[in-house]
Design a protein around this motif. Structure first.
Motif, short mmCIF file in Angstrom:
data_model
loop_
_atom_site.label_atom_id
_atom_site.label_comp_id
_atom_site.label_asym_id
_atom_site.label_seq_id
_atom_site.Cartn_x
_atom_site.Cartn_y
_atom_site.Cartn_z
N TRP A 106 0.79 -1.23 0.00
CA TRP A 106 0.00 0.00 0.00
C TRP A 106 0.82 1.28 0.00
O TRP A 106 0.30 2.35 -0.35
N ILE A 107 2.09 1.24 0.38
CA ILE A 107 2.87 2.47 0.55
C ILE A 107 4.13 2.49 -0.31
O ILE A 107 4.51 3.54 -0.81
N CYS A 108 4.78 1.36 -0.48
CA CYS A 108 6.07 1.29 -1.18
C CYS A 108 6.03 2.05 -2.50
O CYS A 108 5.24 1.71 -3.39
N PRO A 109 6.88 3.07 -2.68
CA PRO A 109 6.85 3.87 -3.91
C PRO A 109 7.33 3.11 -5.14
O PRO A 109 7.07 3.52 -6.27
N ALA A 110 8.07 2.01 -4.93
CA ALA A 110 8.50 1.18 -6.06
C ALA A 110 7.42 0.19 -6.47
O ALA A 110 7.55 -0.46 -7.51
N GLY A 111 6.38 0.09 -5.66
CA GLY A 111 5.32 -0.88 -5.94
C GLY A 111 4.66 -0.65 -7.29
O GLY A 111 4.28 -1.61 -7.97
#
Length: 292
Positions: A106-111
Motif C-alpha cells: 500500500w505504501i512502497c513507492p516502487a510498488g
C-alpha cells in the motif's frame, strides 16, 4: 541522527531551489505581481514545510516517520540509538505488528513499477513468453543480515543504495531538482538509478514474477519478521472454499491462501480476495505466530 540530517539538508536545498525558481518566474513583473508572488511563495513554502522527506525518512505535520530498515542501518552504522530515531520508527513498527507487511502493498513507492511489470508479464504469458524461475525465499533475510553487518563494519548505510523504494524517493527528489534547475548531474544520477530499477522490472517481467519482493528485498524481510505475529490477517473459510485455486494464482507473493499458508509475507493486498469467486477469504483478528 545521520538520516534526519541528510533529509533536512535535501529539503532545505529543494526549498531554496523553489525560491529561486519562483523569483526567476516573476522577474521583470510589476510591483503588484511581485508582491503577489512573494505571498504565494511564502504560502507554498509553508505548505511544503509540513510535508518533508520521503518514505525513507519523513516529517508529516510535525510527526517524524522513519523506515525500520533505515533506522536499523542508522543504528548499525553509527552504533547509537537516539530518541528521535525511536520515535520515528514507532508508528511504522506498530502498524506492521498490527497489519503485517502493508507497507509493501500500500505504501512502497516502487510498488507501482513492480505492478506495471506484473501486468506486462501476464500479457507476455498469453503468448507463452518468459520464464518462471523461483529462488530461495531466505535470500532476502541473508541480504538483510549481510547488509546490516557491512553497515556496522564500514559505518555507512549500504542497503539504502540497493533498496528500490529508497532509490525512487531519492530520484524523485533529483528529478524535481533537474526540472527546476536543469542541473546535468541530476539528470545523470536519475538515468543511472533508472537503469537499475528498469533492470529489476525487466527481470521480473521475463524471468521471475515479483522476484524482488519475494526473494531479495531486505526491507520486506524486516517487515516479515516484525509482522509475523500480526493481529489482522486473512483467513480462508474452508467450509465455503471451492478449492478452485484462483487465489493461489493471483497472489503476487506466491503464497497459498487456499491452504491458509500465508506466513509472515502476506501484505494484505486484495488480489486473492478479488480472485476468489466463493468469497471465502476474509479479514480476521488473530494472535500468535502467523507461520502456524
Amino acid at each position: 541522527n545521520r538520516i534526519e540530517s541528510v533529509r533536512m539538508q535535501e529539503d532545505k536545498t529543494l526549498a531554496d531551489q523553489i525560491v529561486i525558481f519562483l523569483d526567476n518566474r516573476f522577474r521583470g513583473s510589476s510591483v503588484k505581481d511581485l508582491e503577489d508572488s512573494t505571498m504565494n511563495r511564502e504560502a507554498a513554502l509553508a505548505a511544503l514545510g509540513k510535508v518533508q522527506g520521503n518514505h525513507w525518512s519523513a516529517r508529516l505535520f510535525g510527526v517524524s516517520l522513519t523506515d525500520p530498515l533505515a533506522a536499523a542501518e542508522s543504528f548499525y552504522a553509527t552504533g547509537t540509538f537516539t530518541v528521535t530515531l525511536l520515535m520515528g520508527m514507532l508508528i511504522p513498527v506498530l502498524a506492521t505488528m498490527l497489519l503485517g507487511r502493508v507497507f509493501c502493498s500500500w505504501i512502497c513507492p516502487a510498488g507501482l513499477l513492480f505492478e506495471v511489470g506484473d501486468q506486462l508479464r501476464r500479457l507476455l504469458h498469453r503468448f507463452h513468453a518468459g520464464h518462471s524461475l523461483t529462488f530461495w525465499r531466505g535470500n532476502k533475510h541473508v541480504l538483510l543480515l549481510v547488509g546490516l553487518a557491512m553497515s556496522a563494519v564500514i559505518g555507512l548505510p549500504l542497503l539504502g543504495y540497493l533498496y528500490p523504494p529508497a532509490i525512487v524517493g531519492r530520484e524523485s527528489h533529483r528529478l524535481v531538482d533537474f526540472l527546476m534547475t536543469g542541473a546535468t548531474v541530476g539528470g545523470v544520477a536519475l538515468t543511472a538509478a533508472s537503469v537499475l530499477l528498469l533492470g529489476v522490472v525487466l527481470f521480473e517481467v521475463f524471468v521471475s514474477r515479483r522476484a524482488w519482493c519475494r526473494y531479495f528485498c531486505p526491507g520486506g524481510a524486516l517487515y516479515s519478521v516484525l509482522g509475523v505475529r500480526r493481529v489482522v490477517r486473512l483467513r480462508n473459510d474452508t467450509d465455503v472454499c471451492t478449492q478452485c485455486s484462483d487465489c493461489v494464482s493471483a497472489c503476487p507473493m506466491g503464497l497459498n491462501p487456499m491452504k491458509n499458508k500465508f506466513g509472515g509475507e502476506c501484505d494484505l493486498c486484495p488480489e486473492c480476495r478479488s480472485a476468489c469467486g466463493s468469497r471465502s477469504l476474509k479479514l480476521t483478528l488473530a494472535f500468535g505466530d502467523a507461520r502456524n
